[in-house]
Scaffold this motif. Structure first.
Motif, PDB file in Angstrom:
ATOM      1  N   VAL A   1      21.237  -3.586  -3.783  1.00 52.79           N
ATOM      2  CA  VAL A   1      22.402  -2.784  -4.169  1.00 52.79           C
ATOM      3  C   VAL A   1      21.948  -1.523  -4.898  1.00 52.79           C
ATOM      4  CG1 VAL A   1      24.476  -2.733  -5.608  1.00 52.79           C
ATOM      5  CG2 VAL A   1      23.969  -4.749  -4.222  1.00 52.79           C
ATOM      6  N   THR A   2      20.943  -1.667  -5.758  1.00 57.06           N
ATOM      7  CA  THR A   2      20.398  -0.502  -6.464  1.00 57.06           C
ATOM      8  C   THR A   2      19.890   0.532  -5.474  1.00 57.06           C
ATOM      9  OG1 THR A   2      19.749  -1.876  -8.354  1.00 57.06           O
ATOM     10  CG2 THR A   2      18.674   0.268  -8.141  1.00 57.06           C
ATOM     11  N   GLU A   3      19.250   0.076  -4.397  1.00 56.39           N
ATOM     12  CA  GLU A   3      18.748   1.010  -3.385  1.00 56.39           C
ATOM     13  C   GLU A   3      19.887   1.803  -2.744  1.00 56.39           C
ATOM     14  OE1 GLU A   3      15.963   1.223   0.567  1.00 56.39           O
ATOM     15  OE2 GLU A   3      15.391   0.292  -1.309  1.00 56.39           O
ATOM     16  N   GLY A   4      21.004   1.140  -2.466  1.00 55.27           N
ATOM     17  CA  GLY A   4      22.144   1.842  -1.883  1.00 55.27           C
ATOM     18  C   GLY A   4      22.646   2.959  -2.776  1.00 55.27           C
TER      19      GLY A   4
ATOM     20  N   LEU B   1       0.824  -1.209   0.000  1.00 58.52           N
ATOM     21  CA  LEU B   1       0.000   0.000   0.000  1.00 58.52           C
ATOM     22  C   LEU B   1       0.860   1.262   0.000  1.00 58.52           C
ATOM     23  CD1 LEU B   1      -2.778  -1.038   2.560  1.00 58.52           C
ATOM     24  CD2 LEU B   1      -2.977  -0.903   0.076  1.00 58.52           C
ATOM     25  N   GLY B   2       1.889   1.269   0.842  1.00 58.30           N
ATOM     26  CA  GLY B   2       2.727   2.464   0.955  1.00 58.30           C
ATOM     27  C   GLY B   2       3.490   2.782  -0.308  1.00 58.30           C
ATOM     28  N   ASN B   3       4.168   1.781  -0.868  1.00 59.77           N
ATOM     29  CA  ASN B   3       5.021   2.044  -2.030  1.00 59.77           C
ATOM     30  C   ASN B   3       4.235   2.210  -3.324  1.00 59.77           C
ATOM     31  OD1 ASN B   3       7.993   1.867  -1.114  1.00 59.77           O
ATOM     32  ND2 ASN B   3       7.069   0.091  -0.135  1.00 59.77           N
ATOM     33  N   VAL B   4       3.180   1.414  -3.504  1.00 55.66           N
ATOM     34  CA  VAL B   4       2.327   1.606  -4.683  1.00 55.66           C
ATOM     35  C   VAL B   4       1.634   2.960  -4.605  1.00 55.66           C
ATOM     36  CG1 VAL B   4       0.269   0.774  -5.893  1.00 55.66           C
ATOM     37  CG2 VAL B   4       1.987  -0.856  -5.120  1.00 55.66           C
ATOM     38  N   GLY B   5       1.168   3.315  -3.412  1.00 52.71           N
ATOM     39  CA  GLY B   5       0.534   4.618  -3.241  1.00 52.71           C
ATOM     40  C   GLY B   5       1.490   5.764  -3.515  1.00 52.71           C
ATOM     41  N   MET B   6       2.742   5.635  -3.034  1.00 54.77           N
ATOM     42  CA  MET B   6       3.738   6.679  -3.277  1.00 54.77           C
ATOM     43  C   MET B   6       4.016   6.830  -4.767  1.00 54.77           C
ATOM     44  SD  MET B   6       5.702   8.911  -1.755  1.00 54.77           S
ATOM     45  CE  MET B   6       5.912   8.392  -0.058  1.00 54.77           C
TER      46      MET B   6
ATOM     47  N   VAL C   1      11.321  -4.210   7.084  1.00 51.44           N
ATOM     48  CA  VAL C   1      11.041  -3.009   7.883  1.00 51.44           C
ATOM     49  C   VAL C   1      11.366  -1.739   7.102  1.00 51.44           C
ATOM     50  CG1 VAL C   1      11.585  -1.754   9.999  1.00 51.44           C
ATOM     51  CG2 VAL C   1      11.396  -4.249  10.039  1.00 51.44           C
ATOM     52  N   THR C   2      12.524  -1.716   6.440  1.00 48.39           N
ATOM     53  CA  THR C   2      12.909  -0.529   5.672  1.00 48.39           C
ATOM     54  C   THR C   2      11.925  -0.206   4.552  1.00 48.39           C
ATOM     55  OG1 THR C   2      15.245  -0.874   6.185  1.00 48.39           O
ATOM     56  CG2 THR C   2      14.750   0.535   4.313  1.00 48.39           C
TER      57      THR C   2
ATOM     58  N   PHE D   1       9.779   1.943  -6.041  1.00 52.21           N
ATOM     59  CA  PHE D   1       9.743   0.792  -6.951  1.00 52.21           C
ATOM     60  C   PHE D   1      10.707  -0.297  -6.481  1.00 52.21           C
ATOM     61  CE2 PHE D   1      11.574  -1.407 -10.621  1.00 52.21           C
ATOM     62  CZ  PHE D   1      10.446  -1.924 -11.226  1.00 52.21           C
ATOM     63  N   VAL D   2      11.921   0.105  -6.129  1.00 51.86           N
ATOM     64  CA  VAL D   2      12.932  -0.847  -5.661  1.00 51.86           C
ATOM     65  C   VAL D   2      12.496  -1.495  -4.352  1.00 51.86           C
ATOM     66  CG1 VAL D   2      15.282  -1.029  -4.765  1.00 51.86           C
ATOM     67  CG2 VAL D   2      14.851   0.227  -6.874  1.00 51.86           C
ATOM     68  N   ASP D   3      11.988  -0.679  -3.414  1.00 51.12           N
ATOM     69  CA  ASP D   3      11.509  -1.210  -2.128  1.00 51.12           C
ATOM     70  C   ASP D   3      10.415  -2.254  -2.337  1.00 51.12           C
ATOM     71  OD1 ASP D   3      13.183   0.188  -0.462  1.00 51.12           O
ATOM     72  OD2 ASP D   3      11.801   1.845  -0.147  1.00 51.12           O
ATOM     73  N   LEU D   4       9.498  -1.937  -3.229  1.00 50.36           N
ATOM     74  CA  LEU D   4       8.376  -2.839  -3.488  1.00 50.36           C
ATOM     75  C   LEU D   4       8.855  -4.181  -4.017  1.00 50.36           C
ATOM     76  CD1 LEU D   4       5.313  -3.349  -3.812  1.00 50.36           C
ATOM     77  CD2 LEU D   4       5.498  -2.316  -6.082  1.00 50.36           C
ATOM     78  N   PHE D   5       9.806  -4.154  -4.948  1.00 56.57           N
ATOM     79  CA  PHE D   5      10.197  -5.390  -5.602  1.00 56.57           C
ATOM     80  C   PHE D   5      11.169  -6.230  -4.789  1.00 56.57           C
ATOM     81  CE2 PHE D   5       8.010  -3.703  -9.194  1.00 56.57           C
ATOM     82  CZ  PHE D   5       7.643  -4.814  -9.919  1.00 56.57           C
TER      83      PHE D   5
END
Length: 293
Positions: free
Chosen positions: A112-115, A43-48, A265-266, A71-75
């Motif tokens: 790694v992409t998130e970093g 909900l949070g990441n799709v909504g964002m 959590v992140t 997008f990265v967090d979601l996947f």
């Protein structure tokens, strides 16, 4: 682990997922907890992403990077969470060799992409605060696209190396020597984590020095508010990763808990941090919700 044929180098068809060593009666509680967290991530990441893509006022480099972060967090959370949730109910807690390879590759790619994305976002804030008059020139659409593409490229290269190194090992009872694999993983972590941390630290050193020159207390507060969200996200992610690497080898359960911090959590906290600490995002989310009524 199951053997398929003796001629196969690894001879493995599937892996047993040990998971958390807890009493069976706690599996239902963990199932509900993981399901709740994963639902909040979705909900949070799709909504964002929906708010950023639909609102023309958020068509800026900062929100372009934030959309990619969501997008990265979601996947990368979706690579881990669904399988973990299913395993709390399943009698057979296994994953196929192909599934394990895919899971490791995608997780390494996105984490790694998130970093690198967080380092890019720190650089974006540095330009916006320290060189505001040249911000639109420096942070062009082309450069923003190149920075995001570069983050994914670095994640892909790292993922290929880690996955190929891992699955060239023998997974029989007589396992391969892990020294070379551990050294390669260690140097990959240094190559990935140190440069991104350096970019973030140096960017914020310049940001703080610039902010301290602002005479107005209101002006300093406004500038710091634009950076606090990013600092919160960086602290949660890197804090969990660094903590995990300092845990002694004799505490595997503690390592699992630490890995959950940056795995689930992140991605759950990131949209909350940005929506609660960013006035523009809060306003646009409110407008987005009002449109849906």
């Amino acid at each position: 682990m199951g053997d398929r044929e003796t001629s196969n180098h690894s001879g493995v068809t599937d892996f047993i997922l040990v998971g958390f060593r807890v009493r069976p009666e706690l599996h239902t509680l963990l199932f509900l907890l993981f399901l709740l967290v994963y639902t909040m991530i979705l909900l949070g990441n799709v909504g964002m992403m929906a708010v950023i893509m639909t609102d023309p006022q958020l068509k800026t480099p900062m929100y372009f990077f934030l959309g990619n972060l969501s997008f990265v967090d979601l996947f990368y959370s979706s690579v881990i969470a669904p399988k973990a949730i299913v395993n709390f109910w399943s009698e057979s807690k296994t994953i196929s060799l192909a599934g394990c390879v895919t899971q490791l590759f995608l997780f390494a790619l996105f984490i790694v992409t998130e970093g690198f994305l967080l380092a890019v976002m720190a650089y974006d804030r540095f330009i916006a605060i320290c060189n505001p008059l040249l911000y639109s020139v420096h942070m062009s659409t082309r450069l923003c696209t190149q920075l995001v593409a570069g983050s994914y490229f670095c994640g892909c290269i790292s993922s290929i190396l880690q996955t190929s190194m891992t699955f060239t090992l023998s997974f029989r009872i007589s396992c391969s020597d892990l020294y070379v694999h551990r050294m390669v993983s260690f140097f990959l972590c240094i190559i990935i984590i140190f440069p991104t941390i350096i970019v973030i630290v140096v960017s914020y050193v310049y940001i703080v020095s610039t902010v301290l020159k602002i005479r107005s207390a209101e002006g300093r507060k406004k500038v710091f508010s634009t950076c606090s969200s990013h600092l919160g996200v960086v602290s949660v992610l890197y804090g969990a990763i660094i903590f995990m690497y300092f845990i002694p080898d004799g505490y595997p359960e503690l390592s699992k808990v630490a890995s959950l911090c940056y795995t689930l959590v992140t991605p759950m906290l990131n949209p909350l941090i940005y929506s609660l600490r960013n006035r523009d995002v809060k306003e646009e989310i409110y407008k987005f919700l009002c449109k849906g009524k």
